[in-house]
Design an enzyme around this catalytic site. Structure first.
Site, PDB file in Angstrom:
ATOM      1  N   GLY A  85      -3.242  17.705 -38.993  1.00  0.00           N
ATOM      2  CA  GLY A  85      -2.341  18.553 -39.749  1.00  0.00           C
ATOM      3  C   GLY A  85      -0.885  18.314 -39.406  1.00  0.00           C
TER       4      GLY A  85
ATOM      5  N   GLN B 153      -5.159  10.944 -37.630  1.00  0.00           N
ATOM      6  CA  GLN B 153      -4.250  11.773 -38.420  1.00  0.00           C
ATOM      7  C   GLN B 153      -4.761  13.199 -38.398  1.00  0.00           C
ATOM      8  OE1 GLN B 153      -2.767  10.078 -42.004  1.00  0.00           O
ATOM      9  NE2 GLN B 153      -2.523  12.026 -43.034  1.00  0.00           N
TER      10      GLN B 153
ATOM     11  N   ASP C  59      -7.027  25.582 -28.228  1.00  0.00           N
ATOM     12  CA  ASP C  59      -7.627  24.630 -29.184  1.00  0.00           C
ATOM     13  C   ASP C  59      -8.399  23.547 -28.435  1.00  0.00           C
ATOM     14  OD1 ASP C  59      -8.261  23.744 -31.708  1.00  0.00           O
ATOM     15  OD2 ASP C  59      -6.455  22.542 -31.942  1.00  0.00           O
TER      16      ASP C  59
END
Length: 857
Positions: free
Chosen positions: A549, A547, A664
């Site tokens: 954002g 899980q 990222d």
């Protein structure tokens, strides 16, 4: 505590090595020195070897202790709180918190330190004193004569036959006050056999207290805490994923409640990562406390507890009362009801509850009266549903009719994963939440409905009058709106051509929403939502892979047998919609063996999902930073992962038809297939560069601290060199097996980059290498990777090599490497608690190792 269980104790007992050696010397005084030494060394080996197992000859004598094989748990004698009594128990092997999780002789303590724990001749585990008085026994009738008791790294103490390995008794089946991973709490409706927790009497007295907890094996399982035989706290029903009466509880640690359809209902939990510890304790006050640690037991946190307010006490407001902790007073009667005893109610004694003001006229629905005067339902939102729910097979639309036709039905609710619930008894233990919870429909007489209907009429008239004025405005503004749409269409077409035809003028506001980027979806297969529900077993928690954002990722299997990973955008996510469409655009146009493959997407109503190929080895950080699993990554596998990431990044920067800056790149975004081949994932933050563009600026800084280059984190400037910096950090993490944002108190450095730079200047860079690969015969290759990593993380972007040069360096195509300059972030802390600016806000990822920063534009 008078005697600390953490004391380092010397093993000494009636079978100690010293006494055995003295006895042997008396018997064999005439034997030569050499045989004597051999005998002595054999005896010492037998009795001096550290162990986690109790036998008839290898036992624990107070104050001795034994530690499990992985050093997670310890067992021995202890004295709780201010007590001087001695108990044999098991606790976490932690220096920061003395946390007992199981006790044997909790009802029969020893009064002195003469306790001994051993396996008897008949194969039972015993707690006795030096007078051989038995204070506790496992009391197994079918125990094996040749038995041993072993403390496992799960905290379970198992008694087993040493020959066959058959387990005859285990502490997990006789819990005390703590609930651990892999432990099972259960109740059998047929036999009445229960396996639950019981509280201590006080912090200094671990004997069985007033409170107990376990699972209620009704049609809809719930967890209860009882004070004696009376309910004290209730979790609300289980919907297959969560307990709907406990909305703030953490369900990421793998909760499962199972009904085997043979009368036995059980609850277990197990977190996916072994390095993260989670357990629950029933306190002497009757509160279930969730305790958590993710740093090797150095720090423990209380992350949840069952009682936060008075409203959490079972039936606080009595029958037909509702409790709201934000109100004063906290109790009120449900609509259509009034206090049974007004005087007591006004004094704050709400236990008498409420009674109905006007009797129901439910028989009118059957035709004896006009339908207009029939009973109806009013809705309460975001509530904890009452106790004593009755379950039925009725679907959502039929649930109301089912209750309406039954005069004894006074309320109903429908919840996905549970189905239709109805109540014919007192509505007890109703609580109002600020969010989540369920909708409860309460049966009231027609007179109560009239008030709401009169209000609806007033609102309707007001709306009609307002609509007349609005219609006039719409008529005269329609031409202006048409002109504006034409202008917007032309502007969007110009934008599309400027961005390389990535965002086209294809708009469907009903599907994507006004704020979604426009994209040509026909290039990517659209998957039916129902098909994904079936593939993931209705997004079962057991199938959850992680899980973040954006929402959750679930494992699934399509009807044709293909395994998939489904990334489901959370409706409540502050991050997500823009990143979702960005990922669709970017990754649907990319094909490379080191990039995760997007198989399709699903966009139906509020649901937005991406379907990826399934990666069975999960993410790189799950292996690399887990002390128990990182040893599976030898140097060959690590170097293969480094090469694969480099090739994937080279494709993004140079070889793909779109020039992509990932922005990222980190260990949790590197997925591993069954053969540990790396695949770069999560392109939600990626940016597409034009053919002549080599740098861009943004006021919306996104990414993860520790991996962001200094010019990007501080000034919002990003380029290919930003990804090179992230790759350098990742390379140093793979070689060292340590996170960049870890603290190195012993090395007096604040980050991995600072530590590596310190070792480089001290000509001791070999100390950076992970101990599990330090003995490898690839020393030169490992040192070359560290050298390349330091070149990638240099302070100035112009000093860093391009990714094509980096790949050549790693493959030894460039023989002589330049000397690296000082890396970024070596003199200040960049940690998960640091903000990039006064305008930034933090959104934490699940692994607690990275922070995504999103700044308002």
């Amino acid at each position: 505590m008078s005697t600390s269980p953490y004391m380092a104790c010397q093993r000494e007992s009636i079978f100690s090595p010293t006494r055995s050696i003295e006895a042997a010397m008396g018997i064999i005084s005439g034997i030569s020195v050499t045989p004597l030494l051999l005998l002595l060394s054999g005896l010492c080996f037998q009795f001096c070897t550290a162990t986690d197992t109790i036998t008839s000859t290898q036992f624990i004598k107070d104050p001795e202790t034994m530690v499990s094989n992985g050093s997670l748990f310890k067992m021995g004698f202890f004295s709780p709180g201010n007590s001087t009594k001695r108990y044999f128990g098991i606790w976490y092997n932690s220096t920061s918190l003395f946390s007992v999780i199981w006790i044997a002789n909790r009802e029969n303590p020893l009064n002195d330190s003469s306790g001994i724990v051993m396996v008897s001749e008949d194969g039972n585990l015993l707690v006795l004193n030096d007078q051989k008085e038995i204070f506790w026994s496992s009391n197994v009738s079918n125990a094996a004569l040749n038995s041993s008791a072993q403390l496992l790294d799960s905290g379970n103490l198992v008694l087993q036959d040493k020959n066959s390995g058959r387990i005859t008794w285990q502490s997990f089946q006789h819990p005390s006050h703590a609930f651990l991973q892999k432990m099972e709490l259960s109740e059998n409706m047929k036999t009445g056999e229960k396996q639950g927790l019981t509280s201590w009497k006080s912090p200094s007295d671990p004997s069985v207290g007033s409170f107990s907890t376990g699972i209620d094996p009704s049609d809809i399982p719930e967890i209860f805490v009882w004070n004696g035989s009376r309910p004290f706290w209730r979790s609300g029903p289980w919907n297959g994923q969560t307990l709907i009466g406990v909305p703030d509880m953490n369900y990421l640690n793998g909760f499962h409640i199972v009904n085997d359809k043979e009368g036995n209902v059980s609850i277990t939990f197990q977190y996916a990562y072994a390095s993260i510890l989670w357990y629950y304790v029933l306190s002497p006050q009757g509160t279930i406390v969730e305790i958590y640690s993710d740093d090797g037991m150095k720090n423990w946190e209380i992350t949840w507890q069952s009682r936060k307010t008075e409203c959490d006490i079972y039936g606080k407001c009595g029958a037909f009362g509702i409790c709201n902790a934000k109100n004063s007073p906290i109790c009120s009667c449900l609509r259509g009801y009034e206090p049974r005893n007004i005087e007591e109610w006004s004094r704050g004694n709400w236990t008498g509850g409420c009674v109905r003001k006007t009797p129901l006229q439910c028989e009118k629905i059957n035709g004896s009266m006009e339908e207009a005067e029939a009973d109806g339902f009013i809705r309460l939102t975001t509530v904890k549903v009452p106790d004593f729910a009755e379950w039925s097979l009725a679907l959502e639309d039929a649930c109301k009719e089912f209750c309406l036709k039954n005069c004894s039905c006074i309320a109903y609710a429908y919840y996905t994963g549970i189905g239709c619930m109805s109540w014919s008894r007192n509505l007890t233990d109703v609580q109002k939440f600020s969010s989540n919870g369920a909708d409860l429909y309460i049966r009231v007489p027609y007179s109560e409905l009239d008030k709401s209907r009169d209000m609806k009429v007033t609102v309707t008239v007001t709306v009609i009058i307002g609509t007349i004025f609005v219609a006039v405005f719409i008529y005269f503004s329609r031409r202006w709106i048409t002109k504006q749409r034409a202008k917007n269409k032309k502007r969007k077409e110009m934008l599309s051509s400027d961005r390389g035809d990535v965002h086209l003028n294809v708009s469907d506001a009903n599907i994507l929403g006004d704020k979604m980027n426009q994209v040509k979806l026909e290039e990517l297969p659209l998957v039916d939502f129902g098909k994904l529900v079936t593939a993931t077993n209705n997004f079962d928690e057991a199938n959850k892979l992680g899980q973040g954002g954006f929402g959750s990722v679930y494992r699934g299997r399509l009807p044709e047998g293909q395994e998939i990973a489904v990334k489901r955008l959370s409706r409540a996510s502050a991050q997500g919609q823009e990143e979702f469409m960005n990922e669709v655009v970017v990754i649907s146009k990319l094909q490379h063996r080191n990039l995760v493959r997007l198989l399709g997407c699903c966009i139906e109503g509020d649901e937005k999902m991406l379907i990826y190929e399934y990666m069975p080895k999960k993410s790189l950080d799950a292996l690399l930073f887990d002390r128990l699993r990182q040893e599976t990554l030898d140097w060959k596998k690590r170097f293969s992962i480094i090469e694969g990431i480099g090739r994937g990044l080279l494709y993004l920067h140079r070889d793909s038809r779109l020039r992509i800056i990932h922005r990222d790149l980190k260990a949790s975004n590197i997925l591993l297939d069954a053969n540990l081949n790396p695949k770069i994932s999560d392109f939600g933050m990626a940016r597409i560069f034009g053919g002549n563009q080599d740098q861009a600026n943004t006021i919306r800084v996104v990414g993860t601290y520790g991996y962001m280059s200094p010019e990007y984190a501080m000034e919002g400037r990003f380029s290919e060199k930003s990804d090179v910096f992230s790759f350098g950090v990742l390379l140093l993490e793979i070689v060292s097996g340590r996170r960049n944002n870890s603290f190195y108190h012993d090395e007096q450095s604040l980050s991995l980059l600072g530590y590596a730079w310190k070792l480089w200047n001290e000509h001791n860079i070999e100390a950076l290498i992970d101990g599990s690969i330090s003995e490898a015969c690839f020393q030169d290759e490992i040192l070359r990777c560290i050298h390349v990593g330091l070149l990638c993380v240099q302070e100035l972007a112009k000093d860093r090599p391009s990714i094509s040069t980096v790949v050549s360096m790693l493959c030894s195509e460039i023989a002589r490497l330049p000397t690296p300059k000082k890396p970024a972030f070596t003199e200040r802390q960049i940690s998960k608690d640091t903000e990039s600016s006064g305008q930034s806000q933090n959104n934490c990822s699940v692994d607690k190792a990275s922070i995504t920063i999103i700044q308002a534009q």
